[in-house]
Design a protein around this motif. Structure first.
Motif, PDB file in Angstrom:
ATOM      1  N   LYS A  31       6.404   1.098   6.084  1.00 39.09           N
ATOM      2  CA  LYS A  31       5.206   1.780   5.610  1.00 39.09           C
ATOM      3  C   LYS A  31       5.204   3.250   6.019  1.00 39.09           C
ATOM      4  CE  LYS A  31       3.440  -2.291   4.394  1.00 39.09           C
ATOM      5  NZ  LYS A  31       3.377  -2.721   2.979  1.00 39.09           N
ATOM      6  N   HIS A  32       4.716   4.121   5.128  1.00 35.85           N
ATOM      7  CA  HIS A  32       4.416   5.493   5.498  1.00 35.85           C
ATOM      8  C   HIS A  32       3.216   5.476   6.442  1.00 35.85           C
ATOM      9  CE1 HIS A  32       7.238   6.696   2.461  1.00 35.85           C
ATOM     10  NE2 HIS A  32       6.476   6.285   1.461  1.00 35.85           N
ATOM     11  N   VAL A  33       3.220   6.355   7.447  1.00 34.48           N
ATOM     12  CA  VAL A  33       2.195   6.276   8.487  1.00 34.48           C
ATOM     13  C   VAL A  33       1.575   7.644   8.772  1.00 34.48           C
ATOM     14  CG1 VAL A  33       1.663   5.576  10.859  1.00 34.48           C
ATOM     15  CG2 VAL A  33       3.446   4.376   9.581  1.00 34.48           C
ATOM     16  N   TYR A  34       0.250   7.653   8.826  1.00 31.23           N
ATOM     17  CA  TYR A  34      -0.513   8.733   9.438  1.00 31.23           C
ATOM     18  C   TYR A  34      -1.082   8.168  10.724  1.00 31.23           C
ATOM     19  CZ  TYR A  34      -4.562  11.516  10.731  1.00 31.23           C
ATOM     20  OH  TYR A  34      -5.468  12.248  11.441  1.00 31.23           O
ATOM     21  N   VAL A  35      -0.886   8.869  11.848  1.00 40.12           N
ATOM     22  CA  VAL A  35      -1.388   8.393  13.130  1.00 40.12           C
ATOM     23  C   VAL A  35      -2.105   9.524  13.848  1.00 40.12           C
ATOM     24  CG1 VAL A  35       0.830   8.871  14.243  1.00 40.12           C
ATOM     25  CG2 VAL A  35      -0.789   7.290  15.335  1.00 40.12           C
ATOM     26  N   ASP A  36      -3.226   9.180  14.460  1.00 37.89           N
ATOM     27  CA  ASP A  36      -3.963  10.169  15.226  1.00 37.89           C
ATOM     28  C   ASP A  36      -3.145  10.597  16.440  1.00 37.89           C
ATOM     29  OD1 ASP A  36      -6.207  11.753  15.716  1.00 37.89           O
ATOM     30  OD2 ASP A  36      -7.087  10.279  17.074  1.00 37.89           O
ATOM     31  N   LYS A  37      -3.372  11.815  16.901  1.00 39.14           N
ATOM     32  CA  LYS A  37      -2.709  12.271  18.126  1.00 39.14           C
ATOM     33  C   LYS A  37      -3.291  11.521  19.321  1.00 39.14           C
ATOM     34  CE  LYS A  37      -6.539  14.216  19.361  1.00 39.14           C
ATOM     35  NZ  LYS A  37      -7.331  13.595  20.447  1.00 39.14           N
ATOM     36  N   PRO A  38      -2.571  11.446  20.455  1.00 38.13           N
ATOM     37  CA  PRO A  38      -1.172  11.836  20.624  1.00 38.13           C
ATOM     38  C   PRO A  38      -0.246  10.698  20.192  1.00 38.13           C
ATOM     39  CG  PRO A  38      -2.039  11.046  22.709  1.00 38.13           C
ATOM     40  CD  PRO A  38      -3.169  10.970  21.717  1.00 38.13           C
ATOM     41  N   LEU A  39       0.873  11.053  19.635  1.00 33.18           N
ATOM     42  CA  LEU A  39       1.887  10.057  19.284  1.00 33.18           C
ATOM     43  C   LEU A  39       2.965  10.095  20.354  1.00 33.18           C
ATOM     44  CD1 LEU A  39       3.124   7.938  17.497  1.00 33.18           C
ATOM     45  CD2 LEU A  39       4.145   9.757  16.121  1.00 33.18           C
ATOM     46  N   GLY A  40       2.942   9.101  21.249  1.00 33.45           N
ATOM     47  CA  GLY A  40       3.782   9.142  22.436  1.00 33.45           C
ATOM     48  C   GLY A  40       3.066   9.939  23.514  1.00 33.45           C
ATOM     49  N   TRP A  41       3.185   9.508  24.754  1.00 37.82           N
ATOM     50  CA  TRP A  41       2.472  10.205  25.826  1.00 37.82           C
ATOM     51  C   TRP A  41       3.272  11.382  26.360  1.00 37.82           C
ATOM     52  CZ3 TRP A  41      -2.360  10.379  26.579  1.00 37.82           C
ATOM     53  CH2 TRP A  41      -2.895  10.870  27.774  1.00 37.82           C
ATOM     54  N   ASN A  42       4.535  11.476  25.957  1.00 38.38           N
ATOM     55  CA  ASN A  42       5.373  12.604  26.360  1.00 38.38           C
ATOM     56  C   ASN A  42       6.429  12.841  25.287  1.00 38.38           C
ATOM     57  OD1 ASN A  42       7.522  10.682  26.897  1.00 38.38           O
ATOM     58  ND2 ASN A  42       6.458  10.222  28.821  1.00 38.38           N
ATOM     59  N   CYS A  93       0.829  -1.199   0.000  1.00 37.84           N
ATOM     60  CA  CYS A  93       0.000   0.000   0.000  1.00 37.84           C
ATOM     61  C   CYS A  93       0.869   1.257   0.000  1.00 37.84           C
ATOM     62  CB  CYS A  93      -0.947   0.000   1.199  1.00 37.84           C
ATOM     63  SG  CYS A  93      -0.092  -0.036   2.793  1.00 37.84           S
ATOM     64  N   ASP A  94       0.212   2.396  -0.209  1.00 35.15           N
ATOM     65  CA  ASP A  94       0.922   3.673  -0.253  1.00 35.15           C
ATOM     66  C   ASP A  94       1.064   4.313   1.122  1.00 35.15           C
ATOM     67  OD1 ASP A  94       1.241   3.777  -3.134  1.00 35.15           O
ATOM     68  OD2 ASP A  94      -0.932   4.060  -3.212  1.00 35.15           O
ATOM     69  N   GLY A  95       0.389   3.774   2.107  1.00 38.71           N
ATOM     70  CA  GLY A  95       0.473   4.314   3.456  1.00 38.71           C
ATOM     71  C   GLY A  95      -0.497   3.608   4.370  1.00 38.71           C
ATOM     72  N   VAL A  96      -0.261   3.759   5.671  1.00 38.24           N
ATOM     73  CA  VAL A  96      -1.129   3.152   6.683  1.00 38.24           C
ATOM     74  C   VAL A  96      -1.658   4.241   7.598  1.00 38.24           C
ATOM     75  CG1 VAL A  96      -1.303   1.491   8.576  1.00 38.24           C
ATOM     76  CG2 VAL A  96       0.194   1.009   6.622  1.00 38.24           C
ATOM     77  N   ILE A  97      -2.960   4.207   7.832  1.00 44.37           N
ATOM     78  CA  ILE A  97      -3.605   5.097   8.788  1.00 44.37           C
ATOM     79  C   ILE A  97      -3.807   4.331  10.084  1.00 44.37           C
ATOM     80  CG2 ILE A  97      -5.727   6.344   9.331  1.00 44.37           C
ATOM     81  CD1 ILE A  97      -6.056   6.887   6.344  1.00 44.37           C
ATOM     82  N   VAL A  98      -3.356   4.912  11.190  1.00 39.25           N
ATOM     83  CA  VAL A  98      -3.510   4.283  12.504  1.00 39.25           C
ATOM     84  C   VAL A  98      -4.390   5.182  13.367  1.00 39.25           C
ATOM     85  CG1 VAL A  98      -2.351   3.466  14.580  1.00 39.25           C
ATOM     86  CG2 VAL A  98      -1.243   3.191  12.341  1.00 39.25           C
ATOM     87  N   VAL A  99      -5.568   4.677  13.715  1.00 36.51           N
ATOM     88  CA  VAL A  99      -6.477   5.411  14.601  1.00 36.51           C
ATOM     89  C   VAL A  99      -6.966   4.420  15.655  1.00 36.51           C
ATOM     90  CG1 VAL A  99      -8.483   6.910  14.783  1.00 36.51           C
ATOM     91  CG2 VAL A  99      -7.200   6.820  12.646  1.00 36.51           C
ATOM     92  N   ALA A 100      -6.253   4.380  16.767  1.00 34.39           N
ATOM     93  CA  ALA A 100      -6.539   3.397  17.806  1.00 34.39           C
ATOM     94  C   ALA A 100      -6.561   4.089  19.163  1.00 34.39           C
ATOM     95  CB  ALA A 100      -5.485   2.293  17.779  1.00 34.39           C
ATOM     96  N   GLN A 101      -6.652   3.317  20.229  1.00 38.79           N
ATOM     97  CA  GLN A 101      -6.582   3.889  21.562  1.00 38.79           C
ATOM     98  C   GLN A 101      -5.174   4.465  21.798  1.00 38.79           C
ATOM     99  OE1 GLN A 101      -9.181   4.250  23.734  1.00 38.79           O
ATOM    100  NE2 GLN A 101     -10.353   3.522  21.966  1.00 38.79           N
ATOM    101  N   PRO A 102      -5.074   5.588  22.499  1.00 31.19           N
ATOM    102  CA  PRO A 102      -3.767   6.237  22.685  1.00 31.19           C
ATOM    103  C   PRO A 102      -2.677   5.302  23.213  1.00 31.19           C
ATOM    104  CG  PRO A 102      -5.513   7.692  23.439  1.00 31.19           C
ATOM    105  CD  PRO A 102      -6.170   6.385  23.109  1.00 31.19           C
TER     106      PRO A 102
END
Length: 330
Positions: free
Chosen positions: A91-102, A67-76
């Motif tokens: 894979k190229h990644v789009y991820v919903d915020k927050p990425l990392g808790w700090n 694929c051309d990219g992966v969308i990650v929308v899961a629990q923080p």
């Protein structure tokens, strides 16, 4: 132009309400969906008219799908491990915020993306909302001179999903924190006060930026705000701009006439708003909130291997500012 083939991890409320329809509207093809349930993955594919493949194991999907990219929308708390697995798979990644808790966790993930040589974009959709894009343009081109100060408000009923100041800052107010960095730069000083009581959040924050800009922030996460609200008022050398409720930008340029201002109709404002039409359906909201714009940006960056405006590396600064604000609240 050829459609981008995207794989998606997650099919919860936010993903199916905002992310899936925005990606499709921006020109994506949903190639595969992975959730913990095969039935849920199949249902999501059917809902969005995709003939792609359903998975109940994201690792198998990452192994099988080109694929051309992966969308990650899961629990923080799940997103860090999911993103790292995507990066390891190249894979190229789009991820919903927050990425990392700090900031430390965010930096480790940004390092991994750079080592893997792939695009990593974090979902800060307000950077792609038309009202804030036009405000950013006004700041950059200097039409009204330099920015001197601003005040911003964000209020929402976050009580169902935020139980303390930290959760509110990193799951809700983080969008405004990121937007302030995007518009005004990096912060040199922070002070803040909190009158919160568990999930009932009330915060007042003052900031000074490296470039001298000063700002005041009002955050509220209480059931009192059943009607979500946000605004940003920016004062320049020669006027002001008011972004109100994501759909109106009012720009006022200082009066330069020799006439006494209250004796004439010399003052004038320029107001930008979207049109209203029954033809817009739900997409008007997705465009105005920035979801469609960020999906289009992710696909462009993945295709051309560009650094996203809301990159994984830039996200480190946003997480750091969240932590700095929290550390000052008294």
């Amino acid at each position: 132009m050829k459609k981008s083939r995207l794989c998606v991890i997650g099919a919860g409320f936010h993903a199916t309400t905002n992310i899936y329809p925005s990606a499709i509207e921006a020109g994506a093809e949903i190639a595969a969906i992975a959730t913990r349930s095969m039935e849920r993955s199949k249902a999501a594919l059917q809902r969005f008219g995709s003939t792609g493949t359903a998975y109940d194991d994201y690792k198998v999907m990452l192994q099988n799908e080109d694929c051309d990219g992966v969308i990650v929308v899961a629990q923080p708390h799940d997103q860090t491990s999911l993103v790292l697995a995507c990066l390891e798979a190249g894979k190229h990644v789009y991820v919903d915020k927050p990425l990392g808790w700090n900031a430390l966790e965010a930096a480790q993930i940004a390092d991994a993306a750079e080592q893997a040589g792939v695009v990593l974009m974090v979902g800060f959709m307000k950077r792609y909302a038309p009202v804030y894009m036009k405000l950013k343009e006004l700041i950059t081109n200097g039409t009204l001179g330099a920015v001197r100060s601003f005040e911003t408000r964000f209020a929402v009923d976050s009580t169902p999903f935020c139980k303390d100041d930290e959760q509110f800052m990193k799951l809700a107010a983080i969008h405004i924190v990121d937007l302030m960095r995007h518009l005004f730069g990096e912060v040199s000083q922070v002070t803040g006060f909190s009158n919160s009581n568990n999930e009932f959040i009330s915060q007042s924050i003052s900031l000074r930026f490296d470039n001298g800009i000063v700002g005041s922030v009002y955050f509220s996460g209480m059931s009192a705000w059943s009607r979500e609200s946000e605004s940003m008022l920016v004062t320049f050398d020669h006027g002001f701009a008011h972004a109100d409720e994501i759909n109106t930008l009012r720009i006022h340029k200082s009066l330069t006439s020799d006439l006494i201002p209250w004796q004439s109709l010399e003052e004038h404002d320029t107001v930008f708003t979207p049109s209203a039409s029954a033809m817009s359906g739900c997409f008007r909201d997705l465009y105005l909130r920035g979801f469609v714009g960020e999906m289009a940006h992710f696909m462009e960056c993945s295709r051309d291997r560009l650094t996203p405006r809301s990159s994984g590396r830039d996200n480190v600064g946003t997480m750091d500012l969240c932590d700095r604000i929290l550390s000052t609240l008294v």
